[in-house]
Design an enzyme around this catalytic site. Structure first.
Site, PDB file in Angstrom:
ATOM      1  N   ASN A  98     -16.358  76.230   5.947  1.00 51.85           N
ATOM      2  CA  ASN A  98     -15.481  76.268   7.111  1.00 51.85           C
ATOM      3  C   ASN A  98     -16.224  76.587   8.398  1.00 51.85           C
ATOM      4  O   ASN A  98     -15.605  76.914   9.419  1.00 51.85           O
ATOM      5  CB  ASN A  98     -14.337  77.261   6.882  1.00 51.85           C
ATOM      6  CG  ASN A  98     -13.252  76.654   6.000  1.00 51.85           C
ATOM      7  OD1 ASN A  98     -13.018  75.448   6.045  1.00 51.85           O
ATOM      8  ND2 ASN A  98     -12.615  77.474   5.187  1.00 51.85           N
TER       9      ASN A  98
ATOM     10  N   HIS B 191     -17.932  89.981   5.953  1.00 51.65           N
ATOM     11  CA  HIS B 191     -17.945  90.009   7.411  1.00 51.65           C
ATOM     12  C   HIS B 191     -18.941  91.057   7.933  1.00 51.65           C
ATOM     13  O   HIS B 191     -19.679  90.803   8.892  1.00 51.65           O
ATOM     14  CB  HIS B 191     -16.562  90.321   7.960  1.00 51.65           C
ATOM     15  CG  HIS B 191     -15.515  89.310   7.586  1.00 51.65           C
ATOM     16  ND1 HIS B 191     -15.815  88.085   7.042  1.00 51.65           N
ATOM     17  CD2 HIS B 191     -14.156  89.356   7.681  1.00 51.65           C
ATOM     18  CE1 HIS B 191     -14.705  87.415   6.823  1.00 51.65           C
ATOM     19  NE2 HIS B 191     -13.682  88.164   7.203  1.00 51.65           N
TER      20      HIS B 191
ATOM     21  N   GLU C 206      -7.729  86.278  -4.387  1.00 48.89           N
ATOM     22  CA  GLU C 206      -8.201  86.157  -3.014  1.00 48.89           C
ATOM     23  C   GLU C 206      -7.057  86.630  -2.127  1.00 48.89           C
ATOM     24  O   GLU C 206      -5.954  86.080  -2.172  1.00 48.89           O
ATOM     25  CB  GLU C 206      -8.567  84.718  -2.651  1.00 48.89           C
ATOM     26  CG  GLU C 206      -9.082  84.625  -1.221  1.00 48.89           C
ATOM     27  CD  GLU C 206      -9.005  83.224  -0.627  1.00 48.89           C
ATOM     28  OE1 GLU C 206      -9.667  82.980   0.387  1.00 48.89           O
ATOM     29  OE2 GLU C 206      -8.259  82.381  -1.169  1.00 48.89           O
TER      30      GLU C 206
ATOM     31  N   ASP D 225      -6.065  81.667  -5.644  1.00 53.04           N
ATOM     32  CA  ASP D 225      -6.306  81.337  -4.248  1.00 53.04           C
ATOM     33  C   ASP D 225      -5.249  81.957  -3.338  1.00 53.04           C
ATOM     34  O   ASP D 225      -4.048  81.848  -3.590  1.00 53.04           O
ATOM     35  CB  ASP D 225      -6.303  79.812  -4.088  1.00 53.04           C
ATOM     36  CG  ASP D 225      -6.554  79.378  -2.664  1.00 53.04           C
ATOM     37  OD1 ASP D 225      -7.671  79.621  -2.164  1.00 53.04           O
ATOM     38  OD2 ASP D 225      -5.634  78.795  -2.042  1.00 53.04           O
TER      39      ASP D 225
END
Length: 595
Positions: free
Chosen positions: A383, A312, A283, A246
């Site tokens: 999120n 994205h 990540e 992470d």
């Protein structure tokens, strides 16, 4: 008899506490370590440590926390875990498809054993590797897992260490490898007792979570050993096939050998010892290819990384969203650049950051399989203020286009649980903090954060409300219903095609080509002799190809419940010449003639 040891370099006295008994431990020859052979303890024994007569604390390396992260630790002997995978030879990322899942919301029961019952679904889908979100013990009954504090133990409500072993064993029996998400950049705020034992944290660096994990200050040798040892523990004792690390950009380390390089070298050594491949996937927000560059080429040697730029670029193109970090994305050109170079920001200016960002990828050195890409993941869904999935925003045609671009890309694709059938359930941010002040701080902080991005506070679900957790669970009944059933079939066929066509799992990034017309809203992805022709427009388009079509391998409008009339659909799959006619919002995967 059980051997106990603990690192507590500043303690004057350390006691092993077994119920009402307090047994003094002895200083080890290793600096700062305390140890004890205790004949009365064995598998199943509960224990805690006391430093200088202070309160009882769980073992920093506890293998099990049956009463939660504040309770006593329990002795676990890894050799007693149930295994039947002696013939397992491992799985690698190249050519494979990853499936990210959260144990607590994957099924109604939210346990490892319940998840086992769904593994045949994943096998039929064609998944090669399951990536579990963090299962290290965290406070409360449910949560995302990124606030873990007992990093060597398995969250008890999921099924504890034996449950995890059963799940991994069942995956291996079906030919599916297992990756685990681990968090080394911070610990959660509740139940974090590491700082009482030694200098596990340092104020030398600032992080969003406070003092940084001590990777480069005084005492950091043992902290780094803690991190590396933890990673090897998961891989060795639980037969895992790899780890997802992470947010490695938050690992503050100024030492000459970065912790990622040290960790990658240790994992490679363990892989050689075990005789099967082991993966480390980072990540990272840095767009720095040195992280995944082999050590012989002066990189860190991590095997792969998540690539947010691909997400994205594809998300913004399909949805039209341009807020926040989507500001620089949304054009076909942005997706084309990412498909051919992995990063969109490779030294270019990032308007979201207000500066230039990233550096170019050496496509001759790094294979495309080193980049894990996705249309959705836990962050990009959870999120969002309402935890809404992309299926809530896209037409059926664009959903199929997104899936096709993901699963025919040169990279290693990853699906987020339920994505394969366009799950109608949201996936929201949920917590179960027992401390009222902490619960209120998390709730209020999240609402303030989204208010800054234009959402009304009342629209943000309360993370502490049990209903937020409940509504985030997958509804498995959906897969038998329209339109979910057709989308699931589309994903199965795409994955089968990816597995069967060498051109689609060729990792050569330098061989990827993309042609497009921004105004006409089409693009063509070239993978060897395969062309992925996409029409993003709301009307039919004739999409030019560089060679005549030899055969149509897959078309999103064919048998997919598209709204176009039958004649329009068949025109797409029976085209001839150097073009293919596509209905609105559709994709065709074709093989062109040899030169």
């Amino acid at each position: 008899m059980t051997f106990f040891e603990v690192w507590a370099p500043e303690a004057k006295q350390v006691e092993l506490v077994l119920g009402e008994r307090r047994v003094p431990m002895e200083r080890s020859a290793r600096g700062g370590w305390w140890e004890l052979d205790e004949p009365s303890a064995g598998a199943g024994t509960d224990y805690v440590f006391s430093l200088d007569g202070g309160p009882a604390r769980p073992d920093p390396r506890s293998r099990r926390q049956p009463h939660g992260v504040h309770g006593p630790s329990r002795v676990v002997e890894p050799g007693r875990l149930p295994w039947s995978d002696a013939a397992w030879s491992g799985r690698v990322a190249p050519g494979g498809v990853i499936y990210e899942l959260h144990v607590g919301t994957f099924t109604a029961q939210g346990t490892f054993d319940a998840a086992i019952a769904k593994l045949d679904h994943l096998a039929q889908l064609g998944v090669d590797l399951v990536e579990l979100m963090p299962v290290a013990a965290f406070p409360g009954r449910h949560g995302w897992g990124y606030d873990g504090v007992a990093l060597w133990a398995v969250h008890e409500p999921y099924g504890g260490p034996a449950g995890l072993a059963r799940f991994i064993d069942a995956c291996h029996a079906r030919g599916i490898g297992v990756l685990l998400d681990v968090v080394y950049n911070h610990l959660g705020p509740s139940g974090n007792y590491l700082g009482e034992f030694g200098p596990y944290f340092t104020g030398k660096h600032h992080t969003p979570w406070g003092a940084a994990v001590n990777l480069d200050d005084a005492g950091s040798d043992e902290v780094r050993a803690f991190v590396v040892g933890n990673a090897l523990h998961w891989l060795r004792d639980f037969h895992l096939d790899g780890l997802r690390l992470d947010a490695v950009h938050a690992l503050a380390d100024t030492r000459a050998v970065h912790i990622l390089e040290e960790l990658a070298a240790a994992v490679d050594a363990l892989a050689a010892q075990l005789g099967r491949p082991l993966l480390l996937i980072a990540e990272t927000d840095l767009n720095d290819p040195r992280i995944i560059t082999p050590r012989q080429h002066n990189g860190y040697g991590v095997h792969a990384q998540w690539d947010d730029d691909f997400h994205h670029a594809l998300h913004a193109l399909l949805t039209g969203e341009r807020h926040g970090y989507y500001a620089d994305f949304g054009s076909i050109a942005a997706l084309a650049k990412t498909l051919t170079g992995a990063y969109f920001h490779d030294g270019t200016r990032s308007s979201f950051r207000g500066r230039s960002h990233g550096r170019p990828v050496d496509t001759a050195l790094l294979g495309a399989d080193r980049f894990v890409v996705f249309l959705q993941d836990h962050d990009q869904v959870g999120n969002r203020a309402g935890g809404d999935r992309i299926a809530a925003a896209l037409s059926p045609g664009l959903l199929r286009v997104g899936a096709a671009l993901l699963l025919t890309s040169p990279f290693t694709p990853m699906l987020f649980m339920g994505e394969e059938w366009g799950a109608g359930t949201p996936w929201q941010y949920f917590t179960d903090h027992q401390e009222p002040d902490l619960a209120a701080a998390v709730r209020d902080g999240r609402r303030r954060e989204f208010a800054r991005h234009g959402w009304e506070a009342g629209s943000v679900p309360d993370p502490q409300d049990p209903a937020t957790f409940a509504r985030s669970k997958l509804d498995w009944a959906e897969i038998a219903e329209a339109p979910h059933r057709a989308l699931l079939d589309w994903h199965r066929r795409l994955i089968a095609l990816r597995h069967s066509e060498p051109d689609l799992y060729d990792p050569g990034l330098a061989r990827v080509r993309v042609a497009f017309d921004e105004a006409e809203r089409w693009l063509v992805l070239t993978r060897g002799r395969i062309r992925v022709a996409v029409n993003l427009a709301d009307a039919a388009r004739s999409v030019p190809l560089d060679r005549p079509v030899e055969s149509v391998l897959l078309a999103s409008d064919e048998g997919a419940g598209a709204q176009q009339p039958h004649e329009e659909r068949t025109a797409a799959v029976r085209s001839s010449g150097d073009s293919v006619r596509l209905p609105a919002e559709s994709v065709a995967i074709v093989r062109v003639t040899a030169q």
